[in-house]
Scaffold this motif. Structure first.
Motif, PDB file in Angstrom:
ATOM      1  N   GLY A 212     -34.416  -4.188   6.940  1.00  0.00           N
ATOM      2  CA  GLY A 212     -34.775  -4.962   8.107  1.00  0.00           C
ATOM      3  C   GLY A 212     -35.337  -6.330   7.831  1.00  0.00           C
ATOM      4  N   SER A 213     -36.663  -6.419   7.734  1.00  0.00           N
ATOM      5  CA  SER A 213     -37.328  -7.720   7.774  1.00  0.00           C
ATOM      6  C   SER A 213     -36.922  -8.646   6.640  1.00  0.00           C
ATOM      7  CB  SER A 213     -38.849  -7.516   7.757  1.00  0.00           C
ATOM      8  OG  SER A 213     -39.251  -6.811   6.594  1.00  0.00           O
ATOM      9  N   HIS A 214     -36.836  -8.138   5.403  1.00  0.00           N
ATOM     10  CA  HIS A 214     -36.554  -9.060   4.301  1.00  0.00           C
ATOM     11  C   HIS A 214     -35.126  -9.596   4.381  1.00  0.00           C
ATOM     12  CE1 HIS A 214     -34.705  -5.473   2.667  1.00  0.00           C
ATOM     13  NE2 HIS A 214     -34.291  -6.118   1.605  1.00  0.00           N
ATOM     14  N   ARG A 215     -34.187  -8.781   4.849  1.00  0.00           N
ATOM     15  CA  ARG A 215     -32.820  -9.273   5.032  1.00  0.00           C
ATOM     16  C   ARG A 215     -32.739 -10.206   6.235  1.00  0.00           C
ATOM     17  NH1 ARG A 215     -28.558  -6.759   2.226  1.00  0.00           N
ATOM     18  NH2 ARG A 215     -29.335  -5.147   0.797  1.00  0.00           N
ATOM     19  N   SER A 216     -33.456  -9.872   7.292  1.00  0.00           N
ATOM     20  CA  SER A 216     -33.469 -10.736   8.471  1.00  0.00           C
ATOM     21  C   SER A 216     -34.025 -12.113   8.125  1.00  0.00           C
ATOM     22  CB  SER A 216     -34.295 -10.099   9.588  1.00  0.00           C
ATOM     23  OG  SER A 216     -33.694  -8.911  10.060  1.00  0.00           O
ATOM     24  N   ASP A 217     -35.092 -12.135   7.335  1.00  0.00           N
ATOM     25  CA  ASP A 217     -35.678 -13.420   6.934  1.00  0.00           C
ATOM     26  C   ASP A 217     -34.684 -14.253   6.136  1.00  0.00           C
ATOM     27  OD1 ASP A 217     -38.007 -12.661   8.161  1.00  0.00           O
ATOM     28  OD2 ASP A 217     -39.049 -12.077   6.325  1.00  0.00           O
ATOM     29  N   ALA A 218     -33.962 -13.594   5.221  1.00  0.00           N
ATOM     30  CA  ALA A 218     -32.983 -14.318   4.405  1.00  0.00           C
ATOM     31  C   ALA A 218     -31.860 -14.865   5.267  1.00  0.00           C
ATOM     32  CB  ALA A 218     -32.422 -13.390   3.323  1.00  0.00           C
ATOM     33  N   ARG A 219     -31.422 -14.097   6.252  1.00  0.00           N
ATOM     34  CA  ARG A 219     -30.319 -14.542   7.104  1.00  0.00           C
ATOM     35  C   ARG A 219     -30.745 -15.660   8.042  1.00  0.00           C
ATOM     36  NH1 ARG A 219     -28.317  -8.316   8.102  1.00  0.00           N
ATOM     37  NH2 ARG A 219     -26.871  -8.205   6.325  1.00  0.00           N
ATOM     38  N   THR A 220     -31.929 -15.542   8.640  1.00  0.00           N
ATOM     39  CA  THR A 220     -32.371 -16.611   9.537  1.00  0.00           C
ATOM     40  C   THR A 220     -32.578 -17.906   8.759  1.00  0.00           C
ATOM     41  OG1 THR A 220     -34.663 -15.796   9.324  1.00  0.00           O
ATOM     42  CG2 THR A 220     -33.420 -15.095  11.259  1.00  0.00           C
ATOM     43  N   ALA A 221     -33.014 -17.789   7.510  1.00  0.00           N
ATOM     44  CA  ALA A 221     -33.172 -18.991   6.692  1.00  0.00           C
ATOM     45  C   ALA A 221     -31.825 -19.677   6.473  1.00  0.00           C
ATOM     46  CB  ALA A 221     -33.808 -18.634   5.343  1.00  0.00           C
ATOM     47  N   VAL A 222     -30.768 -18.885   6.297  1.00  0.00           N
ATOM     48  CA  VAL A 222     -29.430 -19.450   6.122  1.00  0.00           C
ATOM     49  C   VAL A 222     -28.963 -20.120   7.414  1.00  0.00           C
ATOM     50  CG1 VAL A 222     -26.996 -18.817   5.845  1.00  0.00           C
ATOM     51  CG2 VAL A 222     -28.701 -17.931   4.254  1.00  0.00           C
ATOM     52  N   PHE A 223     -29.269 -19.517   8.560  1.00  0.00           N
ATOM     53  CA  PHE A 223     -28.900 -20.130   9.837  1.00  0.00           C
ATOM     54  C   PHE A 223     -29.647 -21.445  10.040  1.00  0.00           C
ATOM     55  CE2 PHE A 223     -28.079 -15.581  11.465  1.00  0.00           C
ATOM     56  CZ  PHE A 223     -26.785 -15.622  10.996  1.00  0.00           C
ATOM     57  N   GLU A 224     -30.907 -21.463   9.655  1.00  0.00           N
ATOM     58  CA  GLU A 224     -31.679 -22.707   9.755  1.00  0.00           C
ATOM     59  C   GLU A 224     -31.065 -23.789   8.869  1.00  0.00           C
ATOM     60  OE1 GLU A 224     -35.582 -21.535   8.651  1.00  0.00           O
ATOM     61  OE2 GLU A 224     -36.033 -20.559  10.576  1.00  0.00           O
ATOM     62  N   GLN A 225     -30.661 -23.390   7.664  1.00  0.00           N
ATOM     63  CA  GLN A 225     -30.032 -24.340   6.746  1.00  0.00           C
ATOM     64  C   GLN A 225     -28.735 -24.890   7.342  1.00  0.00           C
ATOM     65  OE1 GLN A 225     -28.190 -22.567   3.285  1.00  0.00           O
ATOM     66  NE2 GLN A 225     -28.719 -24.302   1.988  1.00  0.00           N
TER      67      GLN A 225
END
Length: 206
Positions: A125-138
């Motif tokens: 959940g959270s650690h993968r979600s954080d990684a994915r949202t960071a990619v969307f922000e990028q």
């Protein structure tokens, strides 16, 4: 969550531990959480029910440990370079037939076994979600997504699309099929890959 600590004494059979978790995971995938009983797990693993109960006090704890074993405990930290890398990895995971069956079984078990849902969230959940949202922000900052893109909303949208694919598309879908599907969803969100954007004709000055 996992196999509980054991007091000093004769070491426990690690082979039995592995056999029990493997059997529980196989039964979860094949029959679902409701049918994956301690008795069936013991029979599949080639051990007694007492052997299973010594490790896990009930079926829920056993299934949680089986889910954890499927993804690693702790799970590996995802390293996602960019949105293209995310799409490729997500498509490969959603195209794996065994992974698809497991995810559908987990989704079906969440109502009756909320602890399993919590374990899945902790594992993936959270650690993968954080990684994915960071990619969307990028991608948003690079101009591949509209400037008003909300990364969390986009993640929810793609996650929902992933579950939709699991229940409406065949398990014979290839990684290319899944990636095309995910790209179509992202296209609706205004995603323009960098290569395509770079090739777009520049407006001429009057």
């Amino acid at each position: 969550m996992g196999i509980e600590a054991r007091p000093p004494g004769r070491p426990r059979d690690a082979g039995a531990d592995t056999a029990i978790l493997d059997a529980a995971l196989e039964l979860l995938i094949e029959r679902g959480a409701a049918a994956a009983s301690i008795e069936q797990v013991a029979r599949r693993a080639g051990v007694t029910r007492a052997t299973v109960y010594r490790r896990f006090p009930d079926k829920t704890q056993l299934l949680i440990a089986a889910v954890e074993s499927a993804y690693g405990n702790p799970p590996p930290t995802p390293e996602i370079r960019d949105l293209e890398h995310l799409l490729t990895g997500w498509a490969a995971a959603l195209a794996d037939p065994r992974q698809r069956r497991l995810l559908r079984r987990l989704y079906g078990a969440f109502e009756d076994y909320p602890e399993i849902a919590d374990a899945y969230e902790q594992q993936l959940g959270s650690h993968r979600s954080d990684a994915r949202t960071a990619v969307f922000e990028q991608a948003r900052d690079n101009g591949e997504l509209p400037p008003d893109t909300d990364p969390q909303v986009l993640l929810d949208m793609l996650t929902g699309a992933g579950w939709q694919h699991l229940v409406t598309r065949p398990d014979t879908s290839t990684p290319d099929d899944v990636e095309q599907y995910l790209r179509a969803v992202l296209h609706q969100a205004g995603f323009t890959p960098a290569t395509r954007r770079d090739r777009a004709p520049r407006p001429t000055k009057e």
